[in-house]
Design a protein around this motif. Structure first.
Motif, short mmCIF file in Angstrom:
data_model
loop_
_atom_site.label_atom_id
_atom_site.label_comp_id
_atom_site.label_asym_id
_atom_site.label_seq_id
_atom_site.Cartn_x
_atom_site.Cartn_y
_atom_site.Cartn_z
N ALA A 132 0.83 -1.20 0.00
CA ALA A 132 0.00 0.00 0.00
C ALA A 132 0.86 1.25 0.00
CB ALA A 132 -0.93 -0.02 1.21
N ARG A 133 1.94 1.27 0.81
CA ARG A 133 2.82 2.44 0.88
C ARG A 133 3.44 2.73 -0.49
NH1 ARG A 133 6.29 0.75 4.60
NH2 ARG A 133 7.78 -0.01 3.05
N THR A 134 3.85 1.67 -1.19
CA THR A 134 4.47 1.84 -2.51
C THR A 134 3.50 2.48 -3.50
OG1 THR A 134 5.95 -0.05 -2.16
CG2 THR A 134 5.51 0.59 -4.44
N LEU A 135 2.29 1.94 -3.58
CA LEU A 135 1.32 2.47 -4.53
C LEU A 135 0.91 3.90 -4.16
CD1 LEU A 135 -0.54 2.33 -6.91
CD2 LEU A 135 -2.16 0.98 -5.55
N VAL A 136 0.71 4.16 -2.89
CA VAL A 136 0.31 5.51 -2.45
C VAL A 136 1.38 6.53 -2.83
CG1 VAL A 136 -0.05 6.96 -0.41
CG2 VAL A 136 -1.23 4.76 -0.60
N LEU A 137 2.65 6.18 -2.63
CA LEU A 137 3.73 7.12 -2.94
C LEU A 137 3.82 7.36 -4.45
CD1 LEU A 137 6.05 8.91 -2.11
CD2 LEU A 137 7.52 6.87 -1.95
N ILE A 138 3.67 6.31 -5.24
CA ILE A 138 3.72 6.47 -6.70
C ILE A 138 2.58 7.37 -7.17
CG2 ILE A 138 3.35 5.25 -8.89
CD1 ILE A 138 6.18 4.93 -7.89
N LEU A 311 -5.23 0.94 1.41
CA LEU A 311 -5.19 1.92 0.33
C LEU A 311 -6.31 2.95 0.50
CD1 LEU A 311 -4.41 -0.44 -2.67
CD2 LEU A 311 -2.91 1.34 -1.77
N ALA A 312 -7.52 2.46 0.80
CA ALA A 312 -8.65 3.37 0.99
C ALA A 312 -8.40 4.30 2.17
CB ALA A 312 -9.93 2.57 1.19
N ASP A 313 -7.85 3.75 3.27
CA ASP A 313 -7.56 4.58 4.44
C ASP A 313 -6.49 5.62 4.17
OD1 ASP A 313 -9.43 3.12 5.83
OD2 ASP A 313 -7.98 1.88 6.91
N GLY A 375 8.29 -2.85 -5.27
CA GLY A 375 8.77 -1.62 -5.89
C GLY A 375 7.89 -1.19 -7.04
N ALA A 376 8.22 -0.04 -7.60
CA ALA A 376 7.46 0.49 -8.72
C ALA A 376 8.28 1.55 -9.42
CB ALA A 376 6.14 1.09 -8.25
N ALA A 377 7.95 1.79 -10.70
CA ALA A 377 8.67 2.78 -11.48
C ALA A 377 7.71 3.58 -12.34
CB ALA A 377 9.74 2.13 -12.36
N ILE A 378 8.05 4.85 -12.54
CA ILE A 378 7.30 5.75 -13.41
C ILE A 378 8.05 5.89 -14.73
CG2 ILE A 378 6.53 8.14 -13.71
CD1 ILE A 378 6.26 8.27 -10.63
N HIS A 379 7.33 5.75 -15.84
CA HIS A 379 7.88 5.94 -17.18
C HIS A 379 7.83 7.44 -17.45
CE1 HIS A 379 8.61 5.59 -21.43
NE2 HIS A 379 8.55 4.27 -21.42
#
Length: 392
Positions: A132-138, A311-313, A375-379
């Motif tokens: 959840a933290r990863t998606l929220v930050l992205i 995520l909702a919270d 993890g996650a990445a932005i294009h």
């Protein structure tokens, strides 16, 4: 041309610095993994879809190297260089180029050299919270960069794995179905074969050889295969050894003697794979047939539901999230939650960002055990195109 600066280089750099500053302010240390990487590491873990698009070359020392096709694996290697026992929690961020072959005419949204600004988190004890933290930050970084209209495509490889783990089938069938997960047509075909004619694959081989193979005696199987090849005057061509051929034939021999997969088990897997719903409707839908699956699958549903609540919270509009059981992204190392952020102007074929959980990747690149990781990445080229289009 690889190495040439794009016309909008300065704008991309400014945007990337903004994204990186957001990540650093959230506790993710900025790192710069090597661009040139050992090819073997990537080719072993990235999956079929990406393996064939990786630029591979041999250096002057005869070592096979590659231009990194993403930054996740290089960041894993950097983490292990710092923490060989993989026993420390760490949060990294990065901004840099990646390289993938693109077919002619792929378009501006799919350049051969592109930039990724992303984050990776290693060693967290609470997987749901880390996801959840990863998606929220992205999402926060995308929104601060100017992206206002988006939707989320999500999946969960862990749900599929839990369903297979609960199913009554040989382990080799589980491995086969997991391998086919990234190719829906192949997955459906394999399910049909296992539930109707698991012995069908043996038809292409001499029956006397298949009957002589004992799954409990791999060494004896290798000798039988070597003797058969010698008798038939068949030479080994390519990289496959007699032992590897024997290993494959042992699986075929075991299938020839195994009863078919129960129709209800195949139907259960088909029902799950066919799940395409708004994210908030997924847990109730899966619970309707969870009783036929098992306790592991029920726990995986609980974990999915908890992550959605987190995520909702955190302020994520879950109404903009869609779930597809077949969605697993095109990279082979994901093991759990996966997502892509889609901008309306580019569509699903060109996601602006994406990521997920990959708990087995660190071990695959040298860690002594599996390590919790997400993890996650932005294009950044796509993000800039969308933001500029919205302002024009």
């Amino acid at each position: 041309m690889v190495g040439a600066q794009p016309a909008n280089f300065e704008a991309l750099e400014a945007q990337a610095r903004t994204l990186l500053a957001i990540f650093i302010a959230s506790g993710y240390e900025a790192v710069a993994p090597d661009i040139i990487q050992p090819a073997g590491v990537f080719l072993d873990v990235v999956g079929e879809a990406l393996r064939g698009r990786t630029y591979v070359f041999t250096d002057l020392n005869g070592e096979e190297m590659c231009l990194r096709p993403d930054l996740t694996v290089p960041t894993c290697r950097l983490y292990l260089a710092r923490h060989p026992q993989a026993d420390r929690e760490a949060f990294y961020s990065y901004n840099g180029p990646a390289f993938r072959f693109q077919p002619v005419g792929a378009g501006a949204s799919h350049p051969r050299e592109f930039r990724q600004a992303g984050i990776e988190a290693f060693g967290g004890a609470d997987a749901g919270e880390a996801d959840a933290r990863t998606l929220v930050l992205i999402l926060r970084a995308l929104q601060q960069a100017g992206l206002s209209k988006w939707r989320l495509q999500t999946g969960d490889v862990g749900l599929f794995d839990a369903l297979l783990d609960d199913a009554n089938m040989p382990e080799r069938w589980r491995r086969r179905l997991r391998d086919h997960f990234w190719r829906p047509d192949a997955l459906h075909a394999e399910l049909k074969r296992l539930s109707t004619e698991p012995a069908r694959s043996a038809a292409a081989f001499p029956r006397s050889l298949i009957d002589a193979l004992d799954p409990e005696d791999p060494a004896g199987a290798e000798n039988l295969v070597a003797a058969y090849l010698d008798e038939q005057g068949i030479e080994l061509i390519g990289a496959r050894t007699a032992a590897e051929i024997a290993e494959g034939l042992l699986g075929i021999a075991a299938d020839a003697k195994a009863p078919p997969l129960k129709p209800e088990t195949a139907a259960l897997i088909e029902s799950y794979v066919g799940t395409h719903l708004p994210a908030a409707e997924v847990a109730p839908a899966l619970r309707r047939f969870a009783g036929s699956a098992g306790a592991g699958f029920a726990r995986a549903i609980d974990a999915y539901e908890r992550r959605l609540k987190l995520l909702a919270d955190s302020g994520v509009d879950v109404a903009r999230m869609e779930f597809s059981a077949e969605f697993g992204r095109n990279v082979g190392y994901y093991t759990g939650f996966v997502f892509e952020v889609i901008a309306e102007t580019l569509g699903a074929e060109s996601p602006v960002a994406g990521g997920g959980r990959y708990d087995s990747l660190l071990k695959a690149v040298g860690a002594p055990r599996n390590v919790s990781a997400v993890g996650a990445a932005i294009h950044t080229e796509r993000l800039l195109a969308v933001v500029r289009g919205a302002k024009s």
